[in-house]
Design an enzyme around this catalytic site. Structure first.
Site, PDB file in Angstrom:
ATOM      1  N   CYS A  89       0.915  -1.352  -0.089  1.00 61.88           N
ATOM      2  CA  CYS A  89       0.073  -0.119  -0.049  1.00 61.88           C
ATOM      3  C   CYS A  89       0.923   1.292  -0.112  1.00 61.88           C
ATOM      4  O   CYS A  89       0.222   2.350  -0.243  1.00 61.88           O
ATOM      5  CB  CYS A  89      -0.789   0.010   1.314  1.00 61.88           C
ATOM      6  SG  CYS A  89      -0.292  -0.089   2.711  1.00 61.88           S
TER       7      CYS A  89
HETATM    8  C1  LIG Z   1      -0.222  -5.127   2.794  1.00 63.04           C
HETATM    9  S1  LIG Z   1       0.970  -6.400   3.083  1.00 63.04           S
HETATM   10  C2  LIG Z   1      -0.149  -7.960   3.200  1.00 63.04           C
HETATM   11  C3  LIG Z   1      -0.340  -8.488   4.474  1.00 63.04           C
HETATM   12  C4  LIG Z   1      -1.140  -9.648   4.463  1.00 63.04           C
HETATM   13  N1  LIG Z   1      -2.539  -9.457   3.929  1.00 63.04           N
HETATM   14  C5  LIG Z   1      -1.373 -10.139   5.859  1.00 63.04           C
HETATM   15  O1  LIG Z   1      -2.604 -10.525   6.379  1.00 63.04           O
HETATM   16  O2  LIG Z   1      -0.388  -9.887   6.529  1.00 63.04           O
HETATM   17  C6  LIG Z   1       1.850  -6.455   1.674  1.00 63.04           C
HETATM   18  C7  LIG Z   1       2.856  -7.711   1.839  1.00 63.04           C
HETATM   19  O3  LIG Z   1       3.234  -7.912   0.407  1.00 63.04           O
HETATM   20  C8  LIG Z   1       4.547  -8.476   0.290  1.00 63.04           C
HETATM   21  N2  LIG Z   1       5.141  -7.848  -1.055  1.00 63.04           N
HETATM   22  C9  LIG Z   1       5.431  -6.892  -1.561  1.00 63.04           C
HETATM   23  N3  LIG Z   1       5.856  -6.880  -2.794  1.00 63.04           N
HETATM   24  C10 LIG Z   1       6.170  -8.198  -3.012  1.00 63.04           C
HETATM   25  C11 LIG Z   1       6.548  -9.024  -4.204  1.00 63.04           C
HETATM   26  N4  LIG Z   1       7.205  -8.209  -5.272  1.00 63.04           N
HETATM   27  N5  LIG Z   1       6.685 -10.251  -4.056  1.00 63.04           N
HETATM   28  C12 LIG Z   1       6.268 -10.923  -3.133  1.00 63.04           C
HETATM   29  N6  LIG Z   1       5.669 -10.480  -1.929  1.00 63.04           N
HETATM   30  C13 LIG Z   1       5.623  -8.949  -1.946  1.00 63.04           C
HETATM   31  C14 LIG Z   1       5.064  -7.575   1.422  1.00 63.04           C
HETATM   32  O4  LIG Z   1       6.265  -8.544   1.986  1.00 63.04           O
HETATM   33  C15 LIG Z   1       3.865  -7.674   2.457  1.00 63.04           C
HETATM   34  O5  LIG Z   1       4.038  -8.652   3.399  1.00 63.04           O
END
Ligand SMILES: C[S@@+](CC[C@H](N)C(=O)[O-])C[C@H]1O[C@@H](n2cnc3c(N)ncnc32)[C@H](O)[C@@H]1O
Length: 313
Positions: A85
């Site tokens: 986000c």
């Molecule tokens: C908003 S959080 C999601 C949280 C999740 N819904 C939870 O309940 O904890 C976004 C997640 O996306 C992961 N993320 C961001 N970019 C990514 C990528 N290119 N590949 C894999 N994971 C990614 C981050 O590490 C983070 O844990």
């Protein structure tokens, strides 16, 4: 009820799984499901995810590396996504889809566009500000063109009687059968059809007995315009990933008869509707848990939306 046949499990891909807020939400529903794979690049949240869901296949890799053919082959019926986000939060740089942190989400949209075996349902969660970005327009245009019917929501747990604010944008999409003739009309629902208004609960119901968080010194309390709530309060502010690192704007503090203290990680988890079974291994620090929870979701709100999503045809 969802339109699956008895005994059938919905095959799910959980993108950006973090600590598994959406996995916990699925468990709260009546939907029989199987998570074929969960994806996240963050090593800390992955430790917590594995601790809670040791038998789920968790891919610790960049989502940008997925391919159309691998996704087609997996043949999942439900995709859940809570992409980063930071490109959209009011506190961030608001670069939107120019921010490289959107690249993996763009890749997933590209794949959806090219796939021949698309998921029947898609669930997306993000911050409220996402709704007014060009990434949102791209998302809607892509889903509309390939035949998804869309419902959008702006909801906070307070609407379900939980004394915690976490206004978030949610999108439910279901693949329509036959020729595409859906016209997207922007409408943000502020309630979930069929989910009745609940009585507000008080913060007290989410407190733990033995809490080892330190009380704040009075000079810290006096110098900052803190959000302070009491056990009898029916609201608290949104917990962000920086809770306790920065005092202001990152979540509420609790006034007790012994002083003012942060909510413990367990209490924050409870206010975010995580079940009592949610836990983390001892090597994970309090700060890491706050950070992970701050990036996660309210489990009850998501579970109600997932129930709704699977009724959409
Ligand atoms: C908003 S959080 C999601 C949280 C999740 N819904 C939870 O309940 O904890 C976004 C997640 O996306 C992961 N993320 C961001 N970019 C990514 C990528 N290119 N590949 C894999 N994971 C990614 C981050 O590490 C983070 O844990």
């Amino acid at each position: 009820m969802h339109p699956m046949h008895e005994g059938e499990e919905v095959k799910v891909l959980e993108f950006y799984c973090g600590i598994g807020g959406i996995h916990f939400a699925l468990k709260r529903t009546s939907i029989p499901f199987h998570i074929a794979a969960a994806f996240d690049i963050n090593t800390t949240t992955n430790v917590i995810y594995r601790h809670n869901f040791p038998s789920t296949k968790l891919k610790e890799s960049n989502i940008q590396g997925v391919s159309v053919s691998s996704l087609d082959k997996l043949g999942a019926e439900l995709w859940t996504m809570s992409p980063p986000c930071q490109p959209f939060t009011l506190k961030g740089n608001r670069k939107g889809d120019d921010d490289p942190r959107c690249d993996s989400f763009k890749k997933l949209l590209h794949c959806l566009n090219k796939m021949s075996n698309r998921p029947r349902w898609i669930f997306i969660e993000n911050v409220s500000a996402f709704h007014s970005t060009s990434m949102h327009s791209t998302l809607i245009e892509t889903l509309n063109t390939i035949g998804y019917r869309i419902e959008e929501y702006m909801l906070s747990p307070v609407q379900l009687g939980i004394p915690n604010s976490r206004p978030r944008y949610y999108l439910l999409a279901s693949l329509m059968e036959g020729p595409v003739h859906n016209e997207y009309v922007s409408h943000l629902y502020q309630y979930i059809d069929g989910v009745e208004e609940c009585e507000m609960s008080t913060v007290r119901e989410y407190l733990s007995d033995n809490v080892d968080t330190a009380y704040l010194s009075s000079d810290k309390v006096d110098a900052n315009n803190l959000s302070i709530v009491e056990p009898s309060s029916i609201s608290s502010s949104c917990f962000t990933k920086s809770y306790t690192q920065f005092l202001v704007g990152c979540g509420s503090y609790l006034r007790t008869c012994s002083g003012i203290r942060p909510f413990s990680p367990r209490e924050v988890a409870s206010l975010m509707s995580f079940p009592n079974s949610f836990s983390w291994p001892h090597q994970i620090t309090q700060k890491q848990v706050y950070r992970a929870l701050g990036n996660s979701v309210n489990v009850l709100v998501v579970s109600k939306l997932l129930e709704r999503l699977l009724t959409l045809k």
